[in-house]
Design a protein around this motif. Structure first.
Motif, PDB file in Angstrom:
ATOM      1  N   VAL A  15     -29.889  46.017  49.701  1.00  0.00           N
ATOM      2  CA  VAL A  15     -30.218  44.682  50.200  1.00  0.00           C
ATOM      3  C   VAL A  15     -29.746  44.520  51.644  1.00  0.00           C
ATOM      4  CG1 VAL A  15     -29.876  42.211  49.877  1.00  0.00           C
ATOM      5  CG2 VAL A  15     -30.150  43.715  47.889  1.00  0.00           C
ATOM      6  N   ARG A  16     -28.473  44.836  51.892  1.00  0.00           N
ATOM      7  CA  ARG A  16     -27.942  44.820  53.246  1.00  0.00           C
ATOM      8  C   ARG A  16     -26.744  45.781  53.301  1.00  0.00           C
ATOM      9  NH1 ARG A  16     -28.185  41.001  57.554  1.00  0.00           N
ATOM     10  NH2 ARG A  16     -28.763  39.275  56.162  1.00  0.00           N
ATOM     11  N   PRO A  17     -26.949  47.008  53.765  1.00  0.00           N
ATOM     12  CA  PRO A  17     -25.828  47.945  53.874  1.00  0.00           C
ATOM     13  C   PRO A  17     -24.769  47.381  54.832  1.00  0.00           C
ATOM     14  CG  PRO A  17     -27.933  49.056  54.215  1.00  0.00           C
ATOM     15  CD  PRO A  17     -28.215  47.600  54.244  1.00  0.00           C
ATOM     16  N   TYR A  18     -23.508  47.773  54.578  1.00  0.00           N
ATOM     17  CA  TYR A  18     -22.450  47.309  55.471  1.00  0.00           C
ATOM     18  C   TYR A  18     -21.316  48.329  55.511  1.00  0.00           C
ATOM     19  CZ  TYR A  18     -19.808  45.862  51.301  1.00  0.00           C
ATOM     20  OH  TYR A  18     -19.138  45.853  50.109  1.00  0.00           O
ATOM     21  N   VAL A  19     -20.480  48.161  56.518  1.00  0.00           N
ATOM     22  CA  VAL A  19     -19.305  49.007  56.711  1.00  0.00           C
ATOM     23  C   VAL A  19     -18.086  48.103  56.792  1.00  0.00           C
ATOM     24  CG1 VAL A  19     -18.157  50.648  58.246  1.00  0.00           C
ATOM     25  CG2 VAL A  19     -20.644  50.734  57.967  1.00  0.00           C
ATOM     26  N   SER A  20     -16.985  48.536  56.176  1.00  0.00           N
ATOM     27  CA  SER A  20     -15.711  47.828  56.251  1.00  0.00           C
ATOM     28  C   SER A  20     -14.653  48.830  56.678  1.00  0.00           C
ATOM     29  CB  SER A  20     -15.348  47.216  54.890  1.00  0.00           C
ATOM     30  OG  SER A  20     -14.050  46.659  54.911  1.00  0.00           O
ATOM     31  N   ARG A  54     -12.873  45.720  60.994  1.00  0.00           N
ATOM     32  CA  ARG A  54     -14.254  45.723  61.497  1.00  0.00           C
ATOM     33  C   ARG A  54     -15.218  45.726  60.326  1.00  0.00           C
ATOM     34  NH1 ARG A  54     -16.805  49.333  66.249  1.00  0.00           N
ATOM     35  NH2 ARG A  54     -15.665  47.704  67.348  1.00  0.00           N
ATOM     36  N   PHE A  55     -16.196  44.809  60.391  1.00  0.00           N
ATOM     37  CA  PHE A  55     -17.332  44.814  59.480  1.00  0.00           C
ATOM     38  C   PHE A  55     -18.592  45.080  60.295  1.00  0.00           C
ATOM     39  CE2 PHE A  55     -14.462  41.802  57.177  1.00  0.00           C
ATOM     40  CZ  PHE A  55     -14.302  42.553  56.026  1.00  0.00           C
ATOM     41  N   GLU A  56     -19.493  45.867  59.736  1.00  0.00           N
ATOM     42  CA  GLU A  56     -20.800  46.094  60.356  1.00  0.00           C
ATOM     43  C   GLU A  56     -21.867  45.844  59.300  1.00  0.00           C
ATOM     44  OE1 GLU A  56     -21.098  49.816  62.441  1.00  0.00           O
ATOM     45  OE2 GLU A  56     -18.977  49.808  63.011  1.00  0.00           O
ATOM     46  N   PHE A  57     -22.818  44.981  59.626  1.00  0.00           N
ATOM     47  CA  PHE A  57     -23.888  44.629  58.697  1.00  0.00           C
ATOM     48  C   PHE A  57     -25.236  44.958  59.330  1.00  0.00           C
ATOM     49  CE2 PHE A  57     -20.411  41.626  58.048  1.00  0.00           C
ATOM     50  CZ  PHE A  57     -20.192  41.711  56.689  1.00  0.00           C
ATOM     51  N   MET A  58     -26.142  45.509  58.516  1.00  0.00           N
ATOM     52  CA  MET A  58     -27.484  45.759  59.035  1.00  0.00           C
ATOM     53  C   MET A  58     -28.189  44.435  59.305  1.00  0.00           C
ATOM     54  SD  MET A  58     -30.719  47.851  57.379  1.00  0.00           S
ATOM     55  CE  MET A  58     -30.075  49.501  57.682  1.00  0.00           C
ATOM     56  N   VAL A  59     -28.840  44.349  60.458  1.00  0.00           N
ATOM     57  CA  VAL A  59     -29.647  43.188  60.807  1.00  0.00           C
ATOM     58  C   VAL A  59     -31.023  43.379  60.182  1.00  0.00           C
ATOM     59  CG1 VAL A  59     -30.665  41.852  62.684  1.00  0.00           C
ATOM     60  CG2 VAL A  59     -28.373  42.847  62.951  1.00  0.00           C
ATOM     61  N   MET A  60     -31.413  42.439  59.364  1.00  0.00           N
ATOM     62  CA  MET A  60     -32.672  42.561  58.647  1.00  0.00           C
ATOM     63  C   MET A  60     -33.841  42.085  59.502  1.00  0.00           C
ATOM     64  SD  MET A  60     -31.152  43.908  56.227  1.00  0.00           S
ATOM     65  CE  MET A  60     -32.547  44.275  55.161  1.00  0.00           C
ATOM     66  N   PRO A  61     -35.064  42.536  59.187  1.00  0.00           N
ATOM     67  CA  PRO A  61     -36.240  42.137  59.976  1.00  0.00           C
ATOM     68  C   PRO A  61     -36.336  40.625  60.124  1.00  0.00           C
ATOM     69  CG  PRO A  61     -36.821  43.858  58.411  1.00  0.00           C
ATOM     70  CD  PRO A  61     -35.416  43.455  58.091  1.00  0.00           C
ATOM     71  N   GLY A  62     -36.616  40.176  61.346  1.00  0.00           N
ATOM     72  CA  GLY A  62     -36.769  38.751  61.614  1.00  0.00           C
ATOM     73  C   GLY A  62     -35.494  38.057  62.032  1.00  0.00           C
ATOM     74  N   GLU A  63     -34.314  38.727  61.875  1.00  0.00           N
ATOM     75  CA  GLU A  63     -33.049  38.110  62.273  1.00  0.00           C
ATOM     76  C   GLU A  63     -32.744  38.419  63.739  1.00  0.00           C
ATOM     77  OE1 GLU A  63     -30.582  38.165  58.051  1.00  0.00           O
ATOM     78  OE2 GLU A  63     -30.414  39.876  59.411  1.00  0.00           O
ATOM     79  N   THR A  64     -32.047  37.516  64.398  1.00  0.00           N
ATOM     80  CA  THR A  64     -31.658  37.710  65.797  1.00  0.00           C
ATOM     81  C   THR A  64     -30.148  37.593  65.916  1.00  0.00           C
ATOM     82  OG1 THR A  64     -31.779  35.366  66.390  1.00  0.00           O
ATOM     83  CG2 THR A  64     -33.822  36.656  66.554  1.00  0.00           C
ATOM     84  N   GLU A  65     -29.621  38.109  67.021  1.00  0.00           N
ATOM     85  CA  GLU A  65     -28.177  38.032  67.258  1.00  0.00           C
ATOM     86  C   GLU A  65     -27.726  36.574  67.328  1.00  0.00           C
ATOM     87  OE1 GLU A  65     -24.766  39.758  70.329  1.00  0.00           O
ATOM     88  OE2 GLU A  65     -26.887  40.108  70.738  1.00  0.00           O
ATOM     89  N   ALA A  66     -28.500  35.749  68.016  1.00  0.00           N
ATOM     90  CA  ALA A  66     -28.120  34.338  68.155  1.00  0.00           C
ATOM     91  C   ALA A  66     -28.043  33.652  66.798  1.00  0.00           C
ATOM     92  CB  ALA A  66     -29.121  33.620  69.060  1.00  0.00           C
ATOM     93  N   GLU A  67     -29.003  33.957  65.925  1.00  0.00           N
ATOM     94  CA  GLU A  67     -29.004  33.333  64.602  1.00  0.00           C
ATOM     95  C   GLU A  67     -27.816  33.800  63.765  1.00  0.00           C
ATOM     96  OE1 GLU A  67     -33.867  32.858  64.075  1.00  0.00           O
ATOM     97  OE2 GLU A  67     -32.797  34.512  63.125  1.00  0.00           O
ATOM     98  N   LEU A  68     -27.578  35.116  63.766  1.00  0.00           N
ATOM     99  CA  LEU A  68     -26.497  35.652  62.943  1.00  0.00           C
ATOM    100  C   LEU A  68     -25.131  35.182  63.425  1.00  0.00           C
ATOM    101  CD1 LEU A  68     -27.729  39.304  62.347  1.00  0.00           C
ATOM    102  CD2 LEU A  68     -27.608  37.459  60.675  1.00  0.00           C
ATOM    103  N   SER A  69     -25.015  34.853  64.704  1.00  0.00           N
ATOM    104  CA  SER A  69     -23.733  34.409  65.249  1.00  0.00           C
ATOM    105  C   SER A  69     -23.427  32.952  64.919  1.00  0.00           C
ATOM    106  CB  SER A  69     -23.720  34.608  66.773  1.00  0.00           C
ATOM    107  OG  SER A  69     -23.878  35.981  67.088  1.00  0.00           O
ATOM    108  N   GLN A  70     -24.403  32.231  64.382  1.00  0.00           N
ATOM    109  CA  GLN A  70     -24.158  30.852  63.980  1.00  0.00           C
ATOM    110  C   GLN A  70     -23.128  30.825  62.838  1.00  0.00           C
ATOM    111  OE1 GLN A  70     -25.437  28.015  65.385  1.00  0.00           O
ATOM    112  NE2 GLN A  70     -26.347  29.381  66.920  1.00  0.00           N
ATOM    113  N   PRO A  71     -22.229  29.837  62.849  1.00  0.00           N
ATOM    114  CA  PRO A  71     -21.151  29.800  61.834  1.00  0.00           C
ATOM    115  C   PRO A  71     -21.650  29.927  60.400  1.00  0.00           C
ATOM    116  CG  PRO A  71     -20.744  28.173  63.547  1.00  0.00           C
ATOM    117  CD  PRO A  71     -22.102  28.755  63.835  1.00  0.00           C
ATOM    118  N   ALA A  72     -22.734  29.232  60.063  1.00  0.00           N
ATOM    119  CA  ALA A  72     -23.214  29.281  58.680  1.00  0.00           C
ATOM    120  C   ALA A  72     -23.699  30.679  58.310  1.00  0.00           C
ATOM    121  CB  ALA A  72     -24.340  28.263  58.487  1.00  0.00           C
ATOM    122  N   ASN A  73     -24.420  31.317  59.207  1.00  0.00           N
ATOM    123  CA  ASN A  73     -24.923  32.663  58.930  1.00  0.00           C
ATOM    124  C   ASN A  73     -23.798  33.691  58.943  1.00  0.00           C
ATOM    125  OD1 ASN A  73     -27.622  31.881  58.635  1.00  0.00           O
ATOM    126  ND2 ASN A  73     -27.966  31.936  60.847  1.00  0.00           N
TER     127      ASN A  73
END
Length: 556
Positions: free
Chosen positions: A219-224, A233-252
């Motif tokens: 669903v969403r690979p990640y690294v811890s 450090r956490f790393e999450f795959m950005v899924m199609p249609g997502e942007t950096e600005a959106e993911l940086s929003q507190p809720a996301n």
């Protein structure tokens, strides 16, 4: 590190033996190495300071050995976590590949977590030791021209004023978007991964568990990853249609962290950034007097932590060769061996990193199901388990051409072209130190039991001493106290761990010819040493010298 006038006169261009574009880790490491060799260096950096945000998090034993070569290992160690394991997990949390190598044949922990900005700071501060090394921040490279005499760089400072720098050689360490590489019209072939990843660094680690985990969640690979100084450090795959600005929003951001933390609201966010993973290799590493190193020559996905370490290998391979050429001890032809030795291994590390990325996030979901089933079975096969535990899948550098003398076909699995071991040894004074502390940053002729100069003529001994070579006799430690006649300036050491005796016992040879970058350049016995040394001198492209050159020994 000397201070430059703020705005040198255009009529009086700056001059140096080596110009380096880019004050990243590779450029800083090369400058430290050349600085201790007495070579004049100017680093050009377009930013006004070192980059302070974390990037790489994995430091291997070869890179620590390179820090050791420039006298900075003890300063960087406080910013590392040794013996750092890497574990691949299925979506349900089962570990199907546990990589935690405990070998230390090169003198250091095989895998280490580290904080790159702090390591870069150690390299930068290390330059303060050298009056012959200078760093110019807020200088942008506009253009450069080269001829048979050298390279002229046209620079511009932050206020738009023009400057010139004249150097004998130019090294492009200016990253994946290298202006130096592009101006040389060198191809940078490869692929860009279709998916981006968002990297989130958190202070006061909310998990606290050690090591690094790669969760292969379809669903969403990640690294811890646990890092030094309480950073997670956490790393999450950005899924199609997502942007950096959106993911940086507190809720996301809260939604992402809820995958890995029970309380995603109680975190101290340091920063988040989106990265694209590339796998690219420059078509050439050298065009006459201009060379490429680090990300300017090759970039790779992060999954094996080899981007930074491959750059360190470039730095160590190139710096000692440049030092010999600049000092007139070797001809310019020696620099051809840099690409000859490094390019194939860089390609192998790129391929490994891409493969690891496919294991973490398979291109097809059904491949993940196959991976999980096969890995479950193979984990119970001892040889396969050892293969992962000992990191045998990692392509170790082995040069088959370049500055070396290939062993005869009778020597099976020859170590020539591989890195020489670094055990602890006993000195005549009774101190126990790592082998490289005895050698310094120079050639070494290391003989088990015998006088390492016995098989050489006086002219050959003088030739190798002229290159700064040290001659080392290795004995069982109990024999150090016995009187023994050896040639002048031969260093006697005791094999306190038995590892050198074991190493020599594997091969029909008793003398190792070791390069300044610690790679084995040749094997011999006393009766064949002269022939092997002559062949190596040819491979080094050494030039006749009438005076003994300054030693390239380690700076205290």
């Amino acid at each position: 590190m000397s201070t430059l006038p703020e705005h040198p006169s255009p009529a009086q261009p700056l001059q140096a033996d080596i110009a380096i574009v880019g004050a990243g880790p590779v450029g800083l490491m090369i400058a430290n190495y050349l600085g201790q060799c007495g070579v004049s260096v100017v680093i050009i950096e377009k930013l006004d300071r070192l980059i302070d945000y974390p990037r790489a998090i994995g430091l291997d034993d070869e890179s620590l050995r390179t820090f050791q070569a420039v006298g900075l290992a003890e300063r960087v160690l406080p910013h590392t976590t040794p013996w750092h394991a890497m574990r691949f997990l299925t979506p349900k949390g089962r570990c199907f590949a546990d990589i935690q190598p405990k070998t230390d044949e090169f003198g250091w922990s095989r895998r280490n977590a580290f904080i790159q900005p702090l390591a870069d700071r150690v390299l930068f501060e290390g330059l303060q030791r050298f009056d012959n090394v200078r760093v110019l921040f807020s200088r942008e490279l506009c253009a450069f021209q080269q001829d048979e005499q050298g390279v002229v760089l046209d620079l511009q400072d932050a206020d738009g004023r023009s400057e010139q720098l004249q150097a004998r050689y130019l090294i492009g360490c200016d990253g994946g978007n290298s202006l130096v590489r592009r101006n040389l019209n060198i191809a940078f072939e490869g692929k860009t991964a279709p998916n981006q990843w968002i990297v989130v660094d958190i202070a006061n680690d909310p998990l606290g568990t050690p090591n690094v985990y790669l969760c292969c969640d379809p669903v969403r690979p990640y690294v811890s990853a646990a890092l030094p100084h309480g950073v997670r450090r956490f790393e999450f795959m950005v899924m199609p249609g997502e942007t950096e600005a959106e993911l940086s929003q507190p809720a996301n951001m809260r939604r992402l962290l809820s995958k890995v933390l029970p309380d995603p609201d109680r975190v101290e966010l340091i920063r988040s950034r989106v990265y694209t993973h590339n796998a690219r290799l420059a078509g050439k590493f050298r065009v006459e007097r201009v060379l490429l190193a680090g990300d300017a020559a090759h970039i790779m996905p992060v999954w094996q932590g080899q981007g930074y370490n491959s750059g360190m290998r470039d730095a160590c391979n190139l710096a000692w060769k440049l030092a010999l050429v600049v000092k007139g001890l070797a001809s310019d032809a020696l620099l051809d061996s840099y690409e000859q030795e490094r390019r194939d291994h860089a390609k192998a590390m790129i391929d490994l990193s891409v493969l690891a990325g496919h294991v973490l996030a398979p291109p097809k979901r059904w491949l993940g199901t196959v991976r999980d089933g096969v890995s479950w079975l193979l984990n119970y096969v001892p040889p396969v388990k050892r293969y992962f535990l000992e990191m045998r899948f990692k392509p170790m550098p082995q040069y088959h051409a370049g500055v070396l003398v290939a062993a005869s076909s009778e020597v099976k699995d020859s170590p020539v072209g591989r890195m020489f071991i670094q055990p602890k040894v006993l000195t005549d004074t009774g101190a126990e130190v790592l082998l490289d502390e005895v050698i310094g940053s120079r050639f070494a002729i290391i003989a088990w039991g015998s006088d390492p100069t016995w098989g050489l003529s006086p002219e050959q001994v003088a030739f190798w001493r002229n290159l700064g070579t040290c001659f080392i006799q290795v004995l069982p430690s109990v024999q150090l106290k016995a009187a023994r006649a050896v040639s002048e300036d031969v260093i006697r050491i005791g094999d306190s761990t038995g590892r050198l005796k074991e190493w020599f016992g594997r091969y029909p040879a008793s003398i190792a010819l070791v390069r300044p970058d610690r790679f084995l350049a040749g094997l011999a016995i006393p009766q064949t040493l002269g022939t092997v040394c002559d062949a190596l001198a040819k491979a080094v492209s050494a030039t006749p010298q009438t005076a003994v050159a300054p030693s390239m020994s380690k700076v205290a």
